[in-house]
Write an enzyme that holds these catalytic residues in place. Sequence first.
Site, PDB file in Angstrom:
ATOM      1  N   VAL A   1      92.629 113.406  52.208  1.00 22.42           N
ATOM      2  CA  VAL A   1      92.738 111.921  52.314  1.00 22.42           C
ATOM      3  C   VAL A   1      92.771 111.179  52.257  1.00 22.42           C
ATOM      4  O   VAL A   1      91.690 110.833  51.069  1.00 22.42           O
ATOM      5  CB  VAL A   1      92.005 112.354  54.062  1.00 22.42           C
ATOM      6  CG1 VAL A   1      90.587 112.314  53.387  1.00 22.42           C
ATOM      7  CG2 VAL A   1      92.610 111.657  55.124  1.00 22.42           C
TER       8      VAL A   1
ATOM      9  N   VAL B   1      96.638 114.295  52.591  1.00 19.59           N
ATOM     10  CA  VAL B   1      98.014 115.768  52.153  1.00 19.59           C
ATOM     11  C   VAL B   1      97.257 117.085  52.548  1.00 19.59           C
ATOM     12  O   VAL B   1      96.352 117.067  53.132  1.00 19.59           O
ATOM     13  CB  VAL B   1      97.023 115.606  50.400  1.00 19.59           C
ATOM     14  CG1 VAL B   1      98.016 116.585  49.557  1.00 19.59           C
ATOM     15  CG2 VAL B   1      97.570 114.331  49.817  1.00 19.59           C
TER      16      VAL B   1
ATOM     17  N   ASP C   1      97.282 103.745  37.150  1.00 23.43           N
ATOM     18  CA  ASP C   1      95.672 104.099  38.197  1.00 23.43           C
ATOM     19  C   ASP C   1      95.215 105.442  37.228  1.00 23.43           C
ATOM     20  O   ASP C   1      95.147 106.173  38.105  1.00 23.43           O
ATOM     21  CB  ASP C   1      96.126 104.383  39.742  1.00 23.43           C
ATOM     22  CG  ASP C   1      94.881 104.135  40.531  1.00 23.43           C
ATOM     23  OD1 ASP C   1      93.951 103.761  39.772  1.00 23.43           O
ATOM     24  OD2 ASP C   1      94.921 104.580  41.867  1.00 23.43           O
TER      25      ASP C   1
END
Lengths: 524, 340
Positions: free
Chosen positions: A37, A43, A153
């Site tokens: 989450v 997900v 990221d």
Amino acid sequence: MAHHEQEDQCSSTGTITQKIQYPLDPSSYKILDQIGVGVSAIVYKAICIPMDSTVVAIKAIDLDQSRTDLDSIRRETKTMSLLSHPNILNAHCSFSVDSRLWVVMPFMSCGSLQSIISSCFPDGLPEPCIAIVLKETLSALSYLHNQGHLHRDVKAGNILIDSDGSVKLADFGVSASIYEPSHHHHHGSAMITDMAGTPYWMAPEVIRSHTGYSFKADIWSFGITALELAHGRPPLSHLPPEKSLLMKMTQRFRFSDYEKTLKIKDKNKKFSRAFKDMVASCLDQDPSKRPSAEKLMKHSFFKNCNKGVEVFVKNVLHGLRSVEERFKESRKHVGVEHHEDEEFEVGSSPPVKQRRISGWNFNEEGFELDPVFPFFTTESREDSDSVVKQVRFGGETIIPPDRIKKQSESDTNSEESNLGTQLAVHHQAAESDQSSEVVGAFDNETVLGGLMALRRSLDEERQQVSNMIALLGGEISREDQLMQIVERLKMELETERRKNFELEMELEFLKHQISGADNSGGTD
Amino acid sequence: MKGLFKSKPRTPVDIVRQTRDLIIYANRSADVRESKREDKMAELCKNIRELKSILYGNSESEPVSEACAQLTAEFFRENTLRLLITCLPKLNLEARKDATQVVANLQRQQVHSKLIASDYLEANIDLLDILIAGYENTDMALHYGAMLRECIRHQSVARYVLESQHMKKFFDYIQLPNFDIAADAAATFKELLTRHKSTVAEFLSKNYNWFFAEYNSKLLESSNYITRRQAVKLLGDILLDRSNSVVMTRYVSSRENLRILMNLLRESSKSIQIEAFHVFKLFAANQNKPPDIVSILVANRSKLLRLFADFKTDKEDEQFEADKAQVVKEIAGLEPRDRP
């Protein structure tokens, strides 16, 4: 004529691989479990019924809640569907379900490296395993960079593992392409200047965002990820990410942190020179001196990981609990731990602007990262033993380790041991050439003296911190703050007035209507 | 040894020519041996990549404008663009992406301070038909779509697409179930309707009736959340553009349009509500409201005022607050029309 050059990506195959088309309606999927989450996405583990019940992961992004606009979501899913590399997590397809976007992806049954570490390897992975996963990750980065994409990221939470040991880099939530016209157009060169990524992993030039973001910032994050895998957490992660690092600095005074860092220091001995050297090259202050992903792959650290994934599967994945179980477990602790999301393939948290550190120094021996506060380094040089100098992250304390050991031995079962050591640390720091045996027997006078010294140093510290904040324009003065409050109250008053006016108008209107109704009733 | 066979470096012109030859070969060579064909395809891919690195530069070097100009001139001197576009389905994924980036870049390259790509496309405008039809082919849609968006940077090309029958198809493309493709089509649609102001204004005036009928029924009243959200946002962008003021005045004088926008104002989605407000405010602010608009607003006055009373953006937005205050004032002050 025939150019048979090495490593040419497009000559490897001239054939076209047809992508298998996954169904584009939610009824074809059956959701089994929640496995992750994030801020605006959940997900799930699911099966695709018409595809022989293939297991998939579905990331359901709440578009109405999502802060990112549709355009960046479009860019993300487009990037995902146009990349093709064994170490990159692709999307099978994506489609909308009410105000959610479902992105259907392969299910990576072991979850992210971050979740593996936090549940089974809190002190980090064994070095040979680190080499294996990092090499795979690097291969993905190299491909991505060759394609003109930045990941922006890179972190253990975005490196996903399947049960066969395959490694895939995921989450292009904040990725950007230097070929993307909008960016290219504005900046002329391949630099992207908006902030993205997760604070701990962010490169200094990204934090100082004006110089822009380029491939080398991904290399920095890769280096941080290496430290994360080695220590079980990213550097500085004992500090919450939202607030300015500077403000949190003052909290670094607590002694409890030193114990952790000591443990890490002991562990450091295990790391090979090649590993340290590899990480150091990624964490160079100067982006241009960091190696490219392609070059980094040839580093000696990665030479020996051809033994393959068996080592990794055997040492790390064997006996690992399922990703859904681990997720449930992690949910239980939510709220206790700090705010870092235990995420798996989930959209990254909104970018946090942090501009208040001027840079990072990689401490190669300590295998840790020290942020640079130029103010301190210049100001505190003369009294180099003062407490201020303790405000260094990354576990390098000014007190020689042997002294600390002595301390912790000496106050094994003292009730006030915590307070005692804490005071002693400051006391020592303030009067550094006093004996190191203060701790064992402290009297009121010493404590008082220590407390006074502590208060003095805290006051100084506070003054310096506010100076620094003012210097960096990070925070506003008290006067400005009051002005702002006044301003806000004014606004509120204005809104109240307006509401009042509206209500009056409505009342007026209702009266009007009633009288109108009466009138019309009368004429009928 | 190796130095003996090293051919002298190929010029950008050489690479374009060789690429062209290879595409011609690829297009007709159904009869040749498979292995030979694969070699040629691999070589073609490599050439396309080289074109890309001349145009964009690579890790070692920035692009050189002289080389770019030579490449561009040679590329458009003959029919290379057509060849490349038609050959695209035969290429592998990486080469398709490279080709797309090459085509995109060429649209901005100037030769003797002229965008020669524009002239070429004007003379070969049917290429746009191929690119647009790409939205019906899952494998090609994103590549052709990206090329298309670059081509409509040229005003004459955008005008062609706007005035073509393709324009109607976009209303369906935008709602394709495949999000990537639908979103790409929506991005192109937006570009077509916002980029070239005068052309757009002319198009909207000429095609007002069918265009807004489709826009309302297919997009604003779509059952698809994303479609509605994008459509109401784009509508705001279009109507608020000064160059479209005539169209705007016409739009906000229609009772049917007002009904649709008021329904969007009531949506549970905050984003849609906010975007709908930016269109709705135009109805309220119109100083020459037709009587039926006024009567709808009056009939719904209390509901609207109640709605706006706690209508807020997530972040503080002065402009929004000011607009809202204006709209509230306007609606509150409306006089009911004299009863017949």
